[in-house]
Design a protein around this motif. Structure first.
Motif: not given
Length: 336
Positions: A130-145
């Protein structure tokens, strides 16, 4: 039952004056447990080249730098990275862009996912994080969604990324006349970027090398799409996170056709569009009724976006890119 951890060779490509971000990526790869990292220097400035060489000298052989005399584009450079890394003697090759920072444990999760695919009886496999803009849990959850709900154009009928069915559904969702698409079940990808891709060295030998005549943009998608085309599995491992900061963009986010008219780099726009259309035309029937309809919609959207943005110059780049794609004129046709 326990398994011995397989050996992994890392590889990345850098250019310009990006030695600091590149060496940060190399450090993360070594921290994750790769045996060696191959750095393809794709035309770095002298100061950056010297810093890369100094890091290699002080690494006891764990960092190897190979230099290209000028920026040849991502396709030839990653081709050199893949060729060099798969011959390093390791069981696996892990590719990362020079600004992709894997989170701790990412490599082990990718290895575990690939082992699961192999245990299920699949031989031609690779896995992507999973490639996300940063490692914050909220960012990761949004990227997954977002990635779960994203409906990609069907390349067998799309033209320049335009698929009338997908376009209509997105428009209805934006107008609140249709409920947003729910997340889909499944972890396989049709293709993936180089950044974070993990594959066994023998799989990469079967796939060959990226198409150097793509120069840049789309070469990674064409390369990894060979896995599914040959009956293999490309797994998406969402708990293996790679931070992809996606800094200043040459093409802004949002509606893609409009973004083409707001882009800041004509050469990148040319390669991006030419390679995409070429890749689409090689998938499915070259000219079906659906493809013709999508081509007509793309033209109409271009005219509309040119009027809306009051920028007509990109039309010349778009016309040239599409013309070269239709004629099969690939290779380095614009300076980068």
């Amino acid at each position: 039952m326990t398994f011995a951890r397989p050996t992994v060779a890392g590889a990345t490509v850098t250019y310009g004056s990006r030695h600091e971000s590149c060496l940060a990526v190399v450090g993360r790869m070594l921290d994750e447990g790769v045996e060696t990292v191959l750095v393809i220097d794709n035309g770095s400035v002298p100061v950056s080249a010297a810093r890369l060489d100094a890091a290699a000298v002080g690494s006891d052989g764990r960092i190897v730098v190979r230099r290209l005399t000028r920026n040849e584009g991502s396709a030839p450079a990653f081709g050199a990275a893949i060729a060099g890394a798969r011959e390093a003697g390791a069981e696996y090759v892990w590719l990362l862009d020079d600004d992709n920072l894997p989170e701790p444990g990412a490599l082990d999760r990718l290895l575990s996912a690939d082992r699961a695919l192999r245990d299920a009886g699949h031989d031609l496999t690779a896995v992507a994080p999973l490639r996300a803009a940063d490692a914050e849990p909220a960012t990761i959850a949004e990227t997954v969604a977002v990635e779960s709900a994203r409906e990609t154009p069907r390349e067998a009928i799309s033209f320049a990324g335009v698929d009338a069915g997908v376009f209509a559904r997105r428009l209805l969702e934006r107008l609140r006349l249709r409920r947003p698409r729910l997340g889909v079940v499944g972890t396989d990808l049709p293709y993936a970027p180089y950044g974070g891709l993990l594959a066994r060295a023998d799989v990469l030998r079967v796939l060959g090398l990226p198409r150097a005549d793509f120069v840049l943009y789309g070469d990674d998608l064409e390369y990894t799409s060979r896995i599914a085309a040959r009956g293999g599995r490309l797994g998406h491992v969402r708990d293996a996170v790679v931070v992809d900061p996606r800094g200043e963009r040459w093409m802004p986010p949002g509606f893609e056709v409009r973004a083409m008219f707001l882009s800041s780099n004509p050469a990148l726009l040319y390669y991006f569009l030419r390679n995409r259309v070429h890749r689409e035309l090689a998938t499915g029937r070259r000219w079906s009724l659906a493809r013709l309809a999508n081509a007509a919609l793309f033209l109409a959207l271009c005219v509309g976006c040119a009027v809306a943005t009051r920028r007509w110059r990109p039309m010349r780049v778009i016309h040239r890119a599409v013309g070269d794609a239709l004629a099969g004129r690939l290779g380095r046709r614009a300076e980068i």
